[in-house]
Design a protein around this motif. Structure first.
Motif, mmCIF file in Angstrom:
data_model
loop_
_atom_site.group_PDB
_atom_site.id
_atom_site.type_symbol
_atom_site.label_atom_id
_atom_site.label_comp_id
_atom_site.label_asym_id
_atom_site.label_seq_id
_atom_site.Cartn_x
_atom_site.Cartn_y
_atom_site.Cartn_z
ATOM 1 N N SER A 108 -7.940 4.024 -58.005
ATOM 2 C CA SER A 108 -9.157 3.947 -58.819
ATOM 3 C C SER A 108 -9.398 2.541 -59.363
ATOM 4 O O SER A 108 -10.470 2.263 -59.917
ATOM 5 C CB SER A 108 -9.079 4.940 -59.987
ATOM 6 N N VAL A 268 -9.653 4.211 -67.264
ATOM 7 C CA VAL A 268 -10.687 5.232 -67.448
ATOM 8 C C VAL A 268 -11.534 5.267 -66.180
ATOM 9 O O VAL A 268 -12.091 4.240 -65.777
ATOM 10 C CB VAL A 268 -11.575 4.900 -68.660
ATOM 11 N N PRO A 269 -11.595 6.410 -65.503
ATOM 12 C CA PRO A 269 -12.372 6.502 -64.262
ATOM 13 C C PRO A 269 -13.808 6.015 -64.444
ATOM 14 O O PRO A 269 -14.470 6.339 -65.432
ATOM 15 C CB PRO A 269 -12.324 7.999 -63.929
ATOM 16 N N VAL A 276 -6.847 3.970 -71.456
ATOM 17 C CA VAL A 276 -6.226 4.808 -72.474
ATOM 18 C C VAL A 276 -4.741 4.496 -72.461
ATOM 19 O O VAL A 276 -4.113 4.503 -71.394
ATOM 20 C CB VAL A 276 -6.474 6.309 -72.207
ATOM 21 N N THR A 291 -9.894 6.469 -78.842
ATOM 22 C CA THR A 291 -11.322 6.615 -78.609
ATOM 23 C C THR A 291 -12.097 5.665 -79.517
ATOM 24 O O THR A 291 -11.529 4.970 -80.358
ATOM 25 C CB THR A 291 -11.767 8.062 -78.890
ATOM 26 N N PHE A 312 -11.094 14.236 -73.686
ATOM 27 C CA PHE A 312 -11.267 12.986 -72.950
ATOM 28 C C PHE A 312 -9.921 12.306 -72.722
ATOM 29 O O PHE A 312 -9.602 11.877 -71.601
ATOM 30 C CB PHE A 312 -12.207 12.061 -73.730
ATOM 31 N N ASP A 315 -7.808 14.171 -70.159
ATOM 32 C CA ASP A 315 -8.333 14.037 -68.793
ATOM 33 C C ASP A 315 -7.967 12.685 -68.185
ATOM 34 O O ASP A 315 -7.570 12.601 -67.009
ATOM 35 C CB ASP A 315 -9.853 14.209 -68.786
ATOM 36 N N VAL A 316 -8.093 11.613 -68.967
ATOM 37 C CA VAL A 316 -7.792 10.281 -68.434
ATOM 38 C C VAL A 316 -6.317 10.159 -68.080
ATOM 39 O O VAL A 316 -5.957 9.650 -67.013
ATOM 40 C CB VAL A 316 -8.194 9.188 -69.450
#
Length: 511
Positions: A108, A268-269, A276, A291, A312, A315-316
């Motif tokens: 990524s 972070v995508p 993160v 955040t 969030f 997920d990251v």
């Protein structure tokens, strides 16, 4: 000046001082240390406790300013790197250490993005050199292979991994511990430092103070009044307008990512510059953050992370590691509010870590903005303003060369034959902490140094010291600020009996 201990309430305070400081976070305690070491009589107060606000909710990092360099804020970046060097090499080597930071070059992360990140790390190393921080303190950055990347962070996804970029920054043992140390040092130099003393009203020459333990009120006059209340600054000075933002962290058990040897910057995508951080802590936990969410309306005493922010972050991190995190992996979460200055254009991004010294119509000097790493410089600027405005007879600022209590060169700290945890948290004062606990309790070392549990390394000795020398009044002070047990609710319940015991032992001696 007469050495003092941190106290609480308003009893026994002088009617007049040279400087009265409002707020006992890192900036307020830094101001108190600066004023008292310049020879000024000082009173520093807080309505609650040491590090009650933002100063206990940080990432526990001592930043070198790389982020600000990337945004073109060269002055802020250099100041941050300079102050990092002072903290790590002069004032608080006992509370800081070098933290390896790994940026995994995953599929990524495009080659272009990877190249930009590497260039940024090289620029960050130039900042280190310009600040004259030694390579022994902070090694230089380097590229590492995929094999070494997985050795440093075994839980990363190996598919598409091209290697990693390894750099070094500073990390605190604990942000609230730094605040307590600065406050105790200020008191040792003669400052009156009081918790549970609320300022009801303030002008540039007097404050109305309410003792939160007795309810009694009194007026104290001063030649200068400095407002260092962070995101609450506007509650005392209505001319101050801030745009706070919330930064949320998650707390995981260290076993979530076993053998993690560095902080991992998980990309972070969809972004080329956002990460993160997955940060191993010395207390067998891992922090995941953070955040940046705007905060509207009334400012709470204790901010609450939102479920959207928690999702969030999960997920990251799950996208970077083989283990997909679940909500049940989160054993704690905390959020802090950044006291960002309102730029007047709806944006705080470009000024998020600048600080400003502002003087109100009534003469109150307010220090706002900034960040934990640059607290010493913020304090210096605020005190310089007070000295000039009030015509104070003060010496020069000496805080850049004056170590905090317990500080010593790293090689000297390494030779101390005291319990490793106490050395990490109190430096050369480790012996004082243990001797104090022996004298207060009459207990043996086995009992005083026994950890609360396998997951909670806190000891009775340090809890007793929190009461006798650091102004702790109740179990909240001990579990939420003198230690960080309270970040995990389950651990807090386990540690409650030991905190109550520490309070009971010290009260017996007091009576």
């Amino acid at each position: 000046m007469t050495a003092r201990l941190i106290g609480h309430g308003a009893a026994g305070l002088p009617d007049h001082v040279d400087v009265l400081v409002i707020g006992l976070g890192i900036t307020g305690t830094g101001v108190a240390l600066d004023t008292t070491t310049r020879g000024l009589t000082t009173l520093a107060v807080d309505a609650h406790d040491l590090a009650y606000g933002t100063s206990r909710w940080s990432s526990k990092l001592v930043h070198g300013g790389l982020r600000y360099l990337a945004n073109g804020q060269i002055g802020v970046a250099h100041e941050s790197a300079f102050e990092r060097g002072i903290l790590m090499e002069v004032t608080a080597p006992h509370l800081t250490h070098a933290m390896p930071m790994l940026v995994p070059l995953m599929s990524s992360v495009s080659p272009v993005a990877g190249g930009l990140t590497r260039a940024g790390l090289v620029a960050g190393d130039l900042l280190r050199r310009s600040a004259r921080t030694s390579r022994e303190t902070l090694p230089g950055p380097r590229r590492v292979s995929a094999t070494e990347t997985l050795r440093i962070a075994p839980g990363l996804r190996p598919e598409g991994l091209r290697g990693g970029l390894l750099s070094w920054d500073g990390q605190l043992e604990d942000d609230a511990r730094l605040v307590a140390n600065v406050a105790r040092t200020a008191a040792a130099y003669g400052a009156h430092v009081r918790t549970r003393a609320r300022v009801m009203t303030a002008t540039g020459t007097d404050v109305e103070l309410r003792d939160e333990l007795t309810g009694e009120t009194r007026t104290i006059t001063a030649k200068a009044v400095i407002n260092a209340t962070g995101v609450w600054a506007g509650e005392l000075v209505d001319e101050i307008t801030l745009r706070p933002s919330r930064g949320t962290h998650l707390v995981l058990r260290s076993g979530t990512f076993p053998d993690l040897r560095a902080t991992v910057a998980a990309p972070v995508p969809g972004s080329t510059s956002r990460f993160v951080l997955v940060m191993p802590q010395p207390d067998k936990t891992i922090y995941v953050g953070l955040t940046d969410e705007p905060v509207e309306g009334e400012i709470p005493d204790v901010p609450t992370p939102s479920e959207a922010e928690i999702g969030f972050l999960l997920d990251v991190v799950s996208a970077a590691f083989t283990r997909s995190l679940r909500r049940s992996d989160v054993v704690g979460a905390f959020a802090g509010l950044r006291p960002l200055i309102d730029a007047g254009d709806g944006s705080t991004a470009d000024i998020s870590r600048k600080h400003a010294v502002l003087t109100s119509r009534t003469g109150v000097i307010t220090i706002v903005g900034g960040k934990l790493t640059t607290y010493r410089r913020m304090a210096q600027d605020a005190v310089d303003c007070a000295v000039a405005t009030a015509g104070l007879d003060a010496g020069p600022c000496v805080t850049a060369t004056r170590p905090l209590l317990g500080a010593a060169p790293r090689d000297q700290l390494a030779r101390l034959e005291h319990p490793e945890r106490l050395v990490r948290r109190f430096g050369t004062d480790a012996a004082l902490v243990l001797d104090n606990a022996r004298a207060v309790s009459g207990l043996g070392d086995d009992e005083l140094l026994a950890p609360v549990s396998d997951d909670i390394p806190v000891t009775l000795a340090e809890l007793i010291f929190g009461v006798t020398h650091e102004g702790a009044v109740d179990v909240d002070d001990l579990l939420d600020r003198r230690t960080r047990i309270g970040l995990v609710a389950a651990d807090r319940e386990v540690a409650l009996p030991l905190a109550r015991r520490a309070l009971d032992l010290t009260r017996r001696v007091a009576h």
